[in-house]
Design a protein around this motif. Structure first.
Motif, PDB file in Angstrom:
ATOM      1  N   THR A 101       0.826  -1.204   0.000  1.00 32.57           N
ATOM      2  CA  THR A 101       0.000   0.000   0.000  1.00 32.57           C
ATOM      3  C   THR A 101       0.861   1.255   0.000  1.00 32.57           C
ATOM      4  O   THR A 101       0.599   2.207  -0.751  1.00 32.57           O
ATOM      5  CB  THR A 101      -0.931   0.004   1.230  1.00 32.57           C
ATOM      6  OG1 THR A 101      -1.780  -1.148   1.177  1.00 32.57           O
ATOM      7  CG2 THR A 101      -1.785   1.261   1.262  1.00 32.57           C
ATOM      8  N   ALA A 102       1.904   1.262   0.839  1.00 30.80           N
ATOM      9  CA  ALA A 102       2.791   2.425   0.904  1.00 30.80           C
ATOM     10  C   ALA A 102       3.454   2.690  -0.445  1.00 30.80           C
ATOM     11  O   ALA A 102       3.576   3.850  -0.876  1.00 30.80           O
ATOM     12  CB  ALA A 102       3.847   2.204   1.983  1.00 30.80           C
ATOM     13  N   GLY A 103       3.882   1.632  -1.120  1.00 26.91           N
ATOM     14  CA  GLY A 103       4.501   1.798  -2.429  1.00 26.91           C
ATOM     15  C   GLY A 103       3.539   2.374  -3.452  1.00 26.91           C
ATOM     16  O   GLY A 103       3.892   3.275  -4.234  1.00 26.91           O
ATOM     17  N   VAL A 124       1.248   9.751  -5.357  1.00 25.01           N
ATOM     18  CA  VAL A 124       1.426  11.126  -4.903  1.00 25.01           C
ATOM     19  C   VAL A 124       2.750  11.749  -5.355  1.00 25.01           C
ATOM     20  O   VAL A 124       2.870  12.978  -5.389  1.00 25.01           O
ATOM     21  CB  VAL A 124       1.323  11.219  -3.360  1.00 25.01           C
ATOM     22  CG1 VAL A 124      -0.014  10.694  -2.886  1.00 25.01           C
ATOM     23  CG2 VAL A 124       2.464  10.485  -2.668  1.00 25.01           C
ATOM     24  N   ALA A 125       3.741  10.936  -5.691  1.00 25.91           N
ATOM     25  CA  ALA A 125       5.072  11.480  -5.970  1.00 25.91           C
ATOM     26  C   ALA A 125       5.505  11.362  -7.428  1.00 25.91           C
ATOM     27  O   ALA A 125       6.319  12.165  -7.897  1.00 25.91           O
ATOM     28  CB  ALA A 125       6.116  10.800  -5.076  1.00 25.91           C
ATOM     29  N   THR A 166      14.809   8.653  -7.981  1.00 23.31           N
ATOM     30  CA  THR A 166      14.377   9.320  -6.750  1.00 23.31           C
ATOM     31  C   THR A 166      12.957   8.978  -6.335  1.00 23.31           C
ATOM     32  O   THR A 166      12.616   9.092  -5.159  1.00 23.31           O
ATOM     33  CB  THR A 166      14.488  10.845  -6.913  1.00 23.31           C
ATOM     34  OG1 THR A 166      13.715  11.258  -8.059  1.00 23.31           O
ATOM     35  CG2 THR A 166      15.940  11.262  -7.086  1.00 23.31           C
ATOM     36  N   VAL A 167      12.117   8.560  -7.278  1.00 18.38           N
ATOM     37  CA  VAL A 167      10.707   8.317  -6.947  1.00 18.38           C
ATOM     38  C   VAL A 167      10.260   6.911  -7.333  1.00 18.38           C
ATOM     39  O   VAL A 167       9.703   6.171  -6.522  1.00 18.38           O
ATOM     40  CB  VAL A 167       9.794   9.358  -7.645  1.00 18.38           C
ATOM     41  CG1 VAL A 167       8.320   9.048  -7.336  1.00 18.38           C
ATOM     42  CG2 VAL A 167      10.145  10.762  -7.184  1.00 18.38           C
ATOM     43  N   PRO A 225      12.113   3.849  -5.339  1.00 13.43           N
ATOM     44  CA  PRO A 225      11.625   3.598  -3.974  1.00 13.43           C
ATOM     45  C   PRO A 225      10.240   2.953  -3.941  1.00 13.43           C
ATOM     46  O   PRO A 225       9.975   2.085  -3.103  1.00 13.43           O
ATOM     47  CB  PRO A 225      11.601   4.995  -3.347  1.00 13.43           C
ATOM     48  CG  PRO A 225      12.638   5.760  -4.095  1.00 13.43           C
ATOM     49  CD  PRO A 225      12.569   5.246  -5.496  1.00 13.43           C
ATOM     50  N   GLY A 226       9.362   3.362  -4.865  1.00 18.73           N
ATOM     51  CA  GLY A 226       8.047   2.736  -4.923  1.00 18.73           C
ATOM     52  C   GLY A 226       8.138   1.263  -5.266  1.00 18.73           C
ATOM     53  O   GLY A 226       7.431   0.418  -4.697  1.00 18.73           O
ATOM     54  N   GLN A 227       9.030   0.932  -6.203  1.00 18.45           N
ATOM     55  CA  GLN A 227       9.226  -0.467  -6.560  1.00 18.45           C
ATOM     56  C   GLN A 227       9.759  -1.293  -5.391  1.00 18.45           C
ATOM     57  O   GLN A 227       9.346  -2.435  -5.183  1.00 18.45           O
ATOM     58  CB  GLN A 227      10.210  -0.572  -7.724  1.00 18.45           C
ATOM     59  CG  GLN A 227       9.656  -0.205  -9.065  1.00 18.45           C
ATOM     60  CD  GLN A 227      10.624  -0.621 -10.155  1.00 18.45           C
ATOM     61  OE1 GLN A 227      10.615  -1.762 -10.601  1.00 18.45           O
ATOM     62  NE2 GLN A 227      11.472   0.295 -10.548  1.00 18.45           N
TER      63      GLN A 227
END
Length: 464
Positions: free
Chosen positions: A336-338, A344-345, A354-355, A358-360
């Motif tokens: 969920t956080a990812g 949002v980012a 940078t974005v 981290p989601g991955q």
């Protein structure tokens, strides 16, 4: 009777899982080249290269699980491997689009034989206190295969053409088949008889109809999807009614009264919808919005599967120590956080390091942990004689969830014109799926593998 070596059993069965789930996604990247080979074949007809595999695989999983319980897990595993190899060869050399579609259907039959038999062979090789870690690695192997399919497929198609995505299966099949003869031990339910055939037909056609309806909806034609969905729902209701009345049901209704089993099946359905939709949406976003070429996009999403491999081991240990729910809840929150980070980012301008990365990493960790917990929960309260059946029901839910998630994603993107905002909305929906998965983890609770008599082994002569 041979003494099993757990690490080798895990390796062999995980190779089978890798084959099965790799072929769910690796063909996607090869589709444009396949279409160029037979330009006279309509897009609708050629899409059965995907549809045949997904529908047949989902429809036959549960009957194949019961067949493995009744006729021998290693025997069915071996038959599945041979058939998968032959079908892969037939795909690779297919002279016509029709031949390719038929060979893909045969591949799906083989995959349905392999998936439940492989997990049923794995579980008895480990003591209860270590099964969570083993199931976590097995389950994550399937997730990693599905996630790396586009990248591997891109490399193969770029270097050798689309037929290479099928040829690549052959050495893996051969290696797994030879190793299985020396590593795996035959077992079956000595009291099992083949289940009620009417139930087999009702479930198989019901699941096939639902899957077909979802696939039709995926093409944007939900009006055309209504009748298969309704027919499938009716057949599944009839299957449930008959299962409660016959002496030898395909799936005993009592299984769904087990909290861990029911929670894991719901978790498989919901989470797989979000996970497989995320895999495809990220590729489409990278190529459509950020302008990556297909090969670069495939490589750009590779860190996610690598994190899933790491998390599967950690999730398995969490499951062994605290119960399956702990791994599912933790993984669901990470996933969920990812997805929230993506929503949002991530912007219209490329910012992979940078974005996107981290989601991955967050979603990859979540995938490994969730599948580790769900795999254990699905069989934790089952007797060993139902390991293959239980895992087949879970894999069936996983497959239907995957088809549904992809269909909803593509329908949403088609309606919104694949705009940046459409991707943001899809990531929010996937985050919501992660929250529902957390709730499924709460339902599963502290389920962990229990001690039980091992499935009855079948004495075999040692290979020379």
């Amino acid at each position: 009777m041979r003494t099993q070596r757990p690490a080798l059993v895990l390796t062999v069965t995980s190779l089978a899982a890798f084959l099965v789930f790799l072929d769910v996604t690796i063909v996607n990247i090869a589709f444009p080249d396949v279409r160029e080979t037979w330009p006279e074949t309509s897009l609708a007809d050629l899409s059965w290269v995907f549809t045949a595999y997904n529908v047949v695989f989902a429809a036959l999983l549960i009957p194949a699980g019961r067949l493995a319980d009744a006729r021998g897990r290693r025997r069915i595993f071996g038959v599945g491997l041979v058939l998968f190899g032959l079908a892969s060869l037939a795909c690779a050399v297919a002279p016509t689009a029709g031949a390719l579609i038929a060979a893909r259907a045969a591949q799906a039959v083989a995959a349905a034989l392999l998936a439940p038999a492989s997990l049923a062979l794995l579980l008895p090789a480990f003591p209860p206190e270590r099964r969570g870690a083993a199931v976590g690695l097995w389950g994550a192997t399937g997730a990693i295969a599905a996630a790396t399919g586009p990248a591997l497929g891109g490399v193969l198609v770029d270097a050798f053409g689309w037929r290479a995505v099928f040829f690549v299966n052959l050495p893996v099949v051969l290696l797994t088949l030879v190793a299985s003869r020396f590593v795996l031990v035959e077992s079956r339910d000595p009291d099992a008889r083949l289940p009620d055939l009417v139930s087999v037909v009702l479930l198989g056609t019901g699941v096939a109809a639902v899957s077909l309806g979802i696939v039709r909806g995926e093409d944007g034609g939900w009006g055309d999807a209504v009748w298969p969905l309704v027919a499938g729902a009716v057949l599944l209701v009839l299957f449930g009614v008959r299962s409660a009345r016959v002496a030898r049901p395909l799936v005993e209704p009592a299984l769904f009264r087990l909290r861990s089993f029911a929670g894991s099946i719901a978790g498989y359905l919901v989470f797989s919808g979000g996970f497989y939709a995320l895999l495809l949406s990220n590729i489409l976003f990278l190529t459509g919005v950020w302008g990556y070429d297909v090969l670069t996009a495939g490589l750009a999403v590779t860190p996610g599967p690598l994190m899933a491999a790491v998390a599967s081991s950690v999730g398995g240990r969490l499951t062994d120590r605290f119960g399956a729910g702990a791994s599912v809840v933790a993984g669901g929150l990470l996933f969920t956080a990812g997805c929230v980070l993506f929503a949002v980012a991530v912007g219209p301008d490329p910012a992979w390091l940078t974005v996107f990365l981290p989601g991955q990493l967050l979603t990859g960790l979540g995938v490994g942990a969730v599948y580790a917990g769900l795999g254990t929960a699905a069989v934790s309260e089952l007797p060993p004689t139902r390991f293959a059946t239980g895992s087949a029901v879970g894999t069936c839910a996983r497959q239907i969830g995957a088809v549904l998630g992809i269909a909803l994603l593509l329908s949403g993107l088609a309606a919104a014109g694949s705009s940046f905002e459409a991707f943001r909305t899809s990531w929010i929906a996937m985050a919501a799926g992660g929250i529902v998965t957390v709730l499924c983890g709460v339902v599963v609770g502290a389920a962990r593998a229990r001690s039980a008599p091992a499935p009855t082994p079948v004495p075999l002569e040692e290979p020379a």
